[in-house]
Design a protein around this motif. Structure first.
Motif, PDB file in Angstrom:
ATOM      1  N   ILE A   5      42.815  33.738  63.127  1.00 18.09           N
ATOM      2  CA  ILE A   5      42.905  34.450  61.855  1.00 18.09           C
ATOM      3  C   ILE A   5      43.169  35.927  62.141  1.00 18.09           C
ATOM      4  O   ILE A   5      42.820  36.432  63.215  1.00 18.09           O
ATOM      5  CB  ILE A   5      41.624  34.303  61.012  1.00 18.09           C
ATOM      6  N   PRO A   6      43.797  36.646  61.215  1.00 16.13           N
ATOM      7  CA  PRO A   6      44.121  38.058  61.471  1.00 16.13           C
ATOM      8  C   PRO A   6      42.889  38.960  61.476  1.00 16.13           C
ATOM      9  O   PRO A   6      41.966  38.771  60.684  1.00 16.13           O
ATOM     10  CB  PRO A   6      45.051  38.427  60.309  1.00 16.13           C
ATOM     11  N   ARG A   7      42.913  39.930  62.375  1.00 21.56           N
ATOM     12  CA  ARG A   7      41.946  41.033  62.302  1.00 21.56           C
ATOM     13  C   ARG A   7      42.497  42.030  61.281  1.00 21.56           C
ATOM     14  O   ARG A   7      43.665  42.408  61.344  1.00 21.56           O
ATOM     15  CB  ARG A   7      41.785  41.699  63.672  1.00 21.56           C
ATOM     16  N   MET A   8      41.664  42.475  60.341  1.00 22.11           N
ATOM     17  CA  MET A   8      42.215  43.294  59.266  1.00 22.11           C
ATOM     18  C   MET A   8      41.116  44.000  58.491  1.00 22.11           C
ATOM     19  O   MET A   8      39.932  43.649  58.574  1.00 22.11           O
ATOM     20  CB  MET A   8      43.018  42.429  58.299  1.00 22.11           C
ATOM     21  N   VAL A   9      41.528  45.007  57.747  1.00 23.71           N
ATOM     22  CA  VAL A   9      40.717  45.637  56.718  1.00 23.71           C
ATOM     23  C   VAL A   9      41.556  45.618  55.451  1.00 23.71           C
ATOM     24  O   VAL A   9      42.642  46.193  55.413  1.00 23.71           O
ATOM     25  CB  VAL A   9      40.329  47.080  57.076  1.00 23.71           C
ATOM     26  N   MET A  10      41.076  44.946  54.423  1.00 22.61           N
ATOM     27  CA  MET A  10      41.825  44.831  53.175  1.00 22.61           C
ATOM     28  C   MET A  10      41.032  45.493  52.061  1.00 22.61           C
ATOM     29  O   MET A  10      39.817  45.270  51.914  1.00 22.61           O
ATOM     30  CB  MET A  10      42.081  43.365  52.830  1.00 22.61           C
ATOM     31  N   SER A  11      41.702  46.318  51.262  1.00 24.73           N
ATOM     32  CA  SER A  11      41.044  47.013  50.164  1.00 24.73           C
ATOM     33  C   SER A  11      41.927  46.972  48.927  1.00 24.73           C
ATOM     34  O   SER A  11      43.151  47.095  49.029  1.00 24.73           O
ATOM     35  CB  SER A  11      40.744  48.465  50.544  1.00 24.73           C
ATOM     36  N   SER A  12      41.309  46.770  47.766  1.00 24.93           N
ATOM     37  CA  SER A  12      42.041  46.720  46.502  1.00 24.93           C
ATOM     38  C   SER A  12      41.296  47.492  45.423  1.00 24.93           C
ATOM     39  O   SER A  12      40.059  47.547  45.427  1.00 24.93           O
ATOM     40  CB  SER A  12      42.223  45.272  46.014  1.00 24.93           C
ATOM     41  N   GLU A  13      42.058  48.083  44.522  1.00 27.14           N
ATOM     42  CA  GLU A  13      41.499  48.703  43.324  1.00 27.14           C
ATOM     43  C   GLU A  13      42.082  47.952  42.131  1.00 27.14           C
ATOM     44  O   GLU A  13      43.288  47.903  41.940  1.00 27.14           O
ATOM     45  CB  GLU A  13      41.870  50.182  43.269  1.00 27.14           C
ATOM     46  N   ILE A  14      41.202  47.348  41.331  1.00 27.80           N
ATOM     47  CA  ILE A  14      41.632  46.474  40.248  1.00 27.80           C
ATOM     48  C   ILE A  14      41.193  47.042  38.914  1.00 27.80           C
ATOM     49  O   ILE A  14      40.036  47.461  38.741  1.00 27.80           O
ATOM     50  CB  ILE A  14      41.055  45.054  40.445  1.00 27.80           C
ATOM     51  N   ASP A  15      42.125  47.059  37.967  1.00 33.61           N
ATOM     52  CA  ASP A  15      41.833  47.466  36.596  1.00 33.61           C
ATOM     53  C   ASP A  15      41.195  46.280  35.880  1.00 33.61           C
ATOM     54  O   ASP A  15      41.891  45.437  35.300  1.00 33.61           O
ATOM     55  CB  ASP A  15      43.123  47.909  35.909  1.00 33.61           C
ATOM     56  N   VAL A  16      39.871  46.209  35.931  1.00 33.07           N
ATOM     57  CA  VAL A  16      39.174  45.048  35.380  1.00 33.07           C
ATOM     58  C   VAL A  16      39.277  45.016  33.856  1.00 33.07           C
ATOM     59  O   VAL A  16      39.335  43.942  33.256  1.00 33.07           O
ATOM     60  CB  VAL A  16      37.695  45.048  35.827  1.00 33.07           C
ATOM     61  N   ARG A  17      39.311  46.187  33.236  1.00 28.47           N
ATOM     62  CA  ARG A  17      39.399  46.200  31.774  1.00 28.47           C
ATOM     63  C   ARG A  17      40.598  45.393  31.287  1.00 28.47           C
ATOM     64  O   ARG A  17      40.475  44.569  30.376  1.00 28.47           O
ATOM     65  CB  ARG A  17      39.489  47.637  31.250  1.00 28.47           C
ATOM     66  N   SER A  18      41.765  45.621  31.881  1.00 22.39           N
ATOM     67  CA  SER A  18      42.958  44.900  31.433  1.00 22.39           C
ATOM     68  C   SER A  18      42.813  43.405  31.666  1.00 22.39           C
ATOM     69  O   SER A  18      43.306  42.590  30.873  1.00 22.39           O
ATOM     70  CB  SER A  18      44.204  45.431  32.149  1.00 22.39           C
ATOM     71  N   LEU A  19      42.110  43.011  32.736  1.00 21.69           N
ATOM     72  CA  LEU A  19      41.915  41.587  33.016  1.00 21.69           C
ATOM     73  C   LEU A  19      40.959  40.959  32.007  1.00 21.69           C
ATOM     74  O   LEU A  19      41.169  39.816  31.569  1.00 21.69           O
ATOM     75  CB  LEU A  19      41.382  41.393  34.430  1.00 21.69           C
ATOM     76  N   ILE A  20      39.907  41.696  31.629  1.00 22.60           N
ATOM     77  CA  ILE A  20      38.961  41.177  30.647  1.00 22.60           C
ATOM     78  C   ILE A  20      39.626  41.058  29.278  1.00 22.60           C
ATOM     79  O   ILE A  20      39.392  40.093  28.537  1.00 22.60           O
ATOM     80  CB  ILE A  20      37.720  42.087  30.583  1.00 22.60           C
ATOM     81  N   GLU A  21      40.475  42.026  28.948  1.00 24.05           N
ATOM     82  CA  GLU A  21      41.242  41.916  27.711  1.00 24.05           C
ATOM     83  C   GLU A  21      42.173  40.705  27.771  1.00 24.05           C
ATOM     84  O   GLU A  21      42.328  39.981  26.779  1.00 24.05           O
ATOM     85  CB  GLU A  21      42.041  43.196  27.476  1.00 24.05           C
ATOM     86  N   TYR A  22      42.782  40.488  28.925  1.00 28.45           N
ATOM     87  CA  TYR A  22      43.663  39.336  29.147  1.00 28.45           C
ATOM     88  C   TYR A  22      42.898  38.026  28.922  1.00 28.45           C
ATOM     89  O   TYR A  22      43.459  37.035  28.436  1.00 28.45           O
ATOM     90  CB  TYR A  22      44.217  39.409  30.564  1.00 28.45           C
ATOM     91  N   LEU A  23      41.592  38.047  29.244  1.00 24.35           N
ATOM     92  CA  LEU A  23      40.758  36.854  29.084  1.00 24.35           C
ATOM     93  C   LEU A  23      40.128  36.772  27.695  1.00 24.35           C
ATOM     94  O   LEU A  23      39.336  35.864  27.434  1.00 24.35           O
ATOM     95  CB  LEU A  23      39.669  36.836  30.158  1.00 24.35           C
ATOM     96  N   GLY A  24      40.439  37.743  26.819  1.00 23.78           N
ATOM     97  CA  GLY A  24      40.042  37.611  25.421  1.00 23.78           C
ATOM     98  C   GLY A  24      38.935  38.502  24.933  1.00 23.78           C
ATOM     99  O   GLY A  24      38.595  38.470  23.745  1.00 23.78           O
ATOM    100  N   VAL A  25      38.321  39.308  25.804  1.00 22.60           N
ATOM    101  CA  VAL A  25      37.264  40.221  25.363  1.00 22.60           C
ATOM    102  C   VAL A  25      37.912  41.568  25.062  1.00 22.60           C
ATOM    103  O   VAL A  25      38.236  42.331  25.966  1.00 22.60           O
ATOM    104  CB  VAL A  25      36.166  40.378  26.435  1.00 22.60           C
ATOM    105  N   THR A  26      38.100  41.864  23.780  1.00 25.21           N
ATOM    106  CA  THR A  26      38.862  43.048  23.389  1.00 25.21           C
ATOM    107  C   THR A  26      38.059  44.074  22.596  1.00 25.21           C
ATOM    108  O   THR A  26      38.484  45.220  22.464  1.00 25.21           O
ATOM    109  CB  THR A  26      40.082  42.631  22.547  1.00 25.21           C
ATOM    110  N   SER A  27      36.909  43.702  22.042  1.00 26.95           N
ATOM    111  CA  SER A  27      36.172  44.610  21.157  1.00 26.95           C
ATOM    112  C   SER A  27      35.245  45.560  21.904  1.00 26.95           C
ATOM    113  O   SER A  27      34.675  46.470  21.304  1.00 26.95           O
ATOM    114  CB  SER A  27      35.344  43.796  20.156  1.00 26.95           C
ATOM    115  N   LEU A  28      35.115  45.355  23.199  1.00 27.30           N
ATOM    116  CA  LEU A  28      34.116  46.093  23.972  1.00 27.30           C
ATOM    117  C   LEU A  28      34.460  47.568  24.124  1.00 27.30           C
ATOM    118  O   LEU A  28      33.582  48.408  24.331  1.00 27.30           O
ATOM    119  CB  LEU A  28      33.997  45.440  25.356  1.00 27.30           C
TER     120      LEU A  28
END
Length: 366
Positions: A254-277
């Motif tokens: 398996i690869p040796r690595m360091v992986m990092s991500s920054e995710i806009d969770v708000r847009s994903l939660i809206e995508y999943l239907g929670v919009t009033s928050l």
């Protein structure tokens, strides 16, 4: 939990701008559960339905305690998780709600001069999250911050001398670049998932193997993201049931690595239907006074795969020619991650997915 983890994974895939990504579904689950505890009845039920959380308060607290106990710190396994609701100065948390989220370790509540001094706030957030967070905005009176970092010792080390700069192929089998493959020959839990046409392998982490990482490769596929899109809870358990201890040592790389991500969770939660928050004061009226209106919900996740382990790999015994391997014939006594693969970190007791990732592009591109 898997229903939410699968739904969130599909949302990440549908909205990700990067081919390689890592995220934590359980961290988002805990934060949303904490916010729901102070939401109005409509928004609360909407979130509880997404999270598959029961309405009974005592049962929910048992769920929360079980879930938060999956993320522990030991000498050999470091999973550092910070879940923060950052309120603007002058916004006061509701004491009843605050007591619930603190008691259950769902989310930490801090304050900052979001409106008065956004520049200072941005610098403080960078310090807290160790990230640039270009998608963060201060249009509301609060933001939700989520960081999780994994760095641990394998149960069995990958010997330094066995690390090689090796070719990595795209989903069509064409050379795409290179990775530093960590190699070891050992008995492992491997399997073949017929519904996904995937080879899977599980590697233990830590002294007591409290955590496991499951890798999945799709050698018969030209689009692993699309193929993985059929994932259901039943298939998740098919994956676990397919894992068998090999009779003979298996070649693992398996690869040796360091992986990092920054995710806009708000847009994903809206995508999943929670919009009033985000902009309805009634939705969070029991969280704070005035009601918290989080304009951003951002997660930064980092996963580090080094070669260090607690135990040296045992010498590989010579296999006996003609003996059965005990594995599906498509596994071929090897798991060489030299083409796109997916993986997930989970605890061995409850199989709660703590972090998940897709590794599509090599560390060193052609």
């Amino acid at each position: 939990m898997y229903n939410f983890a699968i739904a969130f994974h599909k949302a990440v895939v549908a909205n990700s701008l990067e081919p390689n990504f890592v995220y934590s579904p359980v961290s988002v689950w805990l934060i949303l559960a904490g916010i729901a505890e102070g939401a109005d009845s409509v928004t609360r039920q909407q979130i509880f339905n997404l999270l598959n959380v029961p309405n009974d308060e005592c049962t929910r607290q048992k769920y929360y305690q079980l879930t938060t106990s999956r993320i522990v710190q030991t000498d050999d396994v470091k999973i550092i998780s910070n879940r923060i609701l950052l309120l603007d100065a002058g916004v006061t948390p509701n004491q009843t709600w605050y007591d619930i989220v603190m008691k259950n370790n769902l989310i930490e509540v801090l304050t900052a001069p979001i409106k008065h001094d956004p520049a200072v706030t941005a610098e403080e957030i960078k310090r807290l999250m160790h990230a640039e967070l270009p998608r963060l905005n201060f249009d509301g009176n609060s933001v939700i911050l989520d960081t999780i970092d994994y760095n641990a010792l394998w149960t069995t080390e990958f010997v330094e001398a066995n690390i090689e700069r090796s070719p990595f192929h795209d989903q069509f089998g064409n050379p795409a670049g290179f990775v530093d493959l960590m190699k070891v020959t050992k008995r492992a839990r491997v399997g073949y998932v017929k519904s996904l046409k995937a080879k899977v392998m599980e590697l233990p982490v830590g002294e007591n193997e409290h955590y496991r990482i499951c890798f999945a490769m799709f050698p018969e596929s030209n689009d692993i993201i699309a193929d993985f899109g059929i994932l259901t809870v039943d298939i998740v358990f098919e994956i676990f049931e397919s894992l068998k201890d090999s009779f003979d040592p298996v070649e693992v790389a398996i690869p040796r690595m360091v992986m990092s991500s920054e995710i806009d969770v708000r847009s994903l939660i809206e995508y999943l239907g929670v919009t009033s928050l985000w902009n309805n004061p009634a939705a969070t009226r029991n969280v704070s006074n005035p009601p918290a209106l989080p304009s951003s919900f951002v997660q930064r996740a980092t996963m580090t795969f080094g070669n260090q382990g607690l135990h040296s790999p045992p010498p590989a015994p010579a296999g006996i020619y003609g003996t059965p391997t005990g594995l599906d014939y498509k596994i071929d006594n090897a798991f060489i991650a030299d083409r796109p693969f997916l993986y997930a970190l989970y605890d061995a007791e409850t199989y709660t997915v703590i972090m998940a990732s897709a590794f599509i592009e090599p560390t060193y591109m052609n």
